[in-house]
Design an enzyme around this catalytic site. Structure first.
Site: not given
Ligand SMILES: [Zn+2]
Length: 459
Positions: A75, A241
């Site tokens: 992240t 992602h």
């Molecule tokens: Zn993430």
């Protein structure tokens, strides 16, 4: 030879038109930009689940099916790459857990506000402010940190309990009350949160979480419309992602290969970062034969394609698990879904959609690199790019102002025309050869018509 020359001419025209359009674009007005990230939105969710609102959003705008994001596919590294156009080794946010060998400082998601970790790059909200505009942010990673002495002009401290709608409400208030707010970023934790707990293959839970995400997209469009912003600002929806299913049957246990007293663990899975206590070579040797589904690298041997080598915060030994495998020291499976794996895996890729006055309507692209978004955003805001790893040329055809023709279509048309002309020429020659009268020289034929009786040679 003629075809080759024609193609070269067309490519030259195409490129010169492209640069002309780019110059023109810089002279236009620059509407505000809202960037939204739905964490962990795997690209192929779009094919497997229903998204009526998101579909409405990109049907009237742009859809890029998947983005090749940056390694590690976590992240924080990827949100900072979206905001800087840099690979993780260049912007310095390398993982969810970091250790700096010089200062001995530690970074974690719970302790992320020391500017030290972020100052190696200039995120777009800081650039926007340096160019005299303001920014607004709702929990986008890094926006509450004093990067180069600037937080985002308006920001919210991270609090997972604050709803998507409340975050959006703050953003639109900031944007409508002050028209110098040119850039806004909104972060939302789903569908990442549900993907981690249940795994992306749990269709019941993912259907529920993704319907909520789509409802939020619908609410966003309606709310922007009611605020008078819809159609006037550019909106980009993307993610950091994807997500892949993990299993208790796919565990890699470090304790079976190395002693805990031989290393310090900085990060664990699916990319582990280890600092050897003594000799790195011995530790590396044991790890390289540890498990067939885990690759071990000495820092200097991390493959070029990962762009994960040139930073002091990358530890001496890096372990990378294969897709869907989990590295543990000796414990049980921590979560049913995970990400962080090799960024060439399609399961790790997010998507991108865009809508607004700058974007084409109903335009679709297969792929770009996630670092290409940064130069696009600078272009949309009319601010100069900082040095970055992206390329505006990869993404510029999403814009109305660029008037680019699909080069493949142009080449197809040229080849088609060439084939037709060649065929016609061939047929013409064939017919000519079959006609006995055509063997006569044209001059003699004219002679025949003009002065037929007087010419003894024609008898
Ligand atoms: Zn993430």
């Amino acid at each position: 030879m003629h075809l080759k020359a024609l193609l070269c001419l067309l490519v030259a025209c195409y490129e010169s038109a492209a640069s002309l359009n780019t110059e023109n674009a810089t002279q236009k007005d620059f509407p505000p930009l809202l960037l939204i990230s739905f964490d962990g939105f795997r690209a192929d969710y779009l094919k497997k689940y229903s998204f009526p609102n998101l579909q409405k959003f990109f049907s009237a705008g742009v859809l890029i099916d998947h983005l090749t994001n940056v390694f590690v596919t976590k992240t924080f590294p990827n949100h900072y790459s979206l905001a800087t156009g840099l690979y993780a080794e260049s912007h310095g946010i390398l993982a969810s857990h970091m250790f700096d060998p010089v200062t001995k400082k530690k970074f974690s998601l719970e302790d992320d506000t020391d500017p030290f970790w972020w100052n190696e790059a200039t995120p777009i909200w800081v650039s926007v402010q340096k160019w005299g505009y303001k920014s607004a942010a709702a929990m986008w990673p890094g926006t509450d940190v004093m990067i180069q002495n600037h937080t985002s002009t308006n920001f919210m401290k991270y609090d997972s309990k604050v709803s998507f709608r409340e975050r959006l409400g703050n953003i639109t208030t900031w944007m409508t009350e002050d028209n110098s707010v040119k850039f806004a970023a909104l972060y939302w934790e789903e569908p990442d949160h549900t993907g981690h707990i249940f795994g992306p293959e749990n269709t019941t839970e993912m259907t529920r979480a993704l319907k909520e995400v789509d409802d939020d997209v619908g609410f966003m469009m309606e709310h922007l419309n009611n605020s008078g912003l819809w159609g006037k600002i550019n909106v980009i929806i993307t993610s950091d992602h994807g997500m892949v299913q993990c299993s208790k049957d796919r565990l890699i246990k470090l304790d079976q290969c190395i002693s805990r007293s031989s290393y310090t663990l900085v990060d664990l899975t699916p990319v582990a970062a280890l600092v050897p206590i003594n000799d790195a070579t011995d530790l590396y040797k044991n790890l390289s034969n540890c498990h067939p589904h885990m690759k071990a690298y000495l820092k200097d041997a991390v493959p070029d394609k990962l762009h994960y080598r040139n930073n002091e915060r990358i530890q001496p030994i890096i372990l990378v698990a294969d897709e869907g495998w989990t590295i543990v020291q000796n414990g049980s499976l921590p979560r049913l879904g995970d990400h962080g794996y090799d960024n060439s895996l399609s399961s790790m890729h997010p998507f991108l959609a865009a809508n607004g006055p700058a974007f084409r309507k109903g335009y679709r692209m297969e792929t770009i690199n996630s670092v290409d978004l940064y130069p696009l955003m600078c272009h949309l805001l009319g601010i100069p790019e900082m040095p970055n790893n992206g390329s505006f040329s990869h993404i510029r055809c999403t814009l109305v102002s660029e008037k680019c023709t699909d080069l493949a279509v142009v080449v197809g048309i040229v080849i088609g025309v060439f084939i037709v002309l060649t065929t016609l020429t061939f047929l013409f020659r064939l017919m000519k050869n079959r006609d006995p009268s055509s063997s006569r020289p044209f001059a003699r034929l004219e002679l025949q018509e003009d002065d037929d009786d007087d010419d003894p040679l024609l008898e």
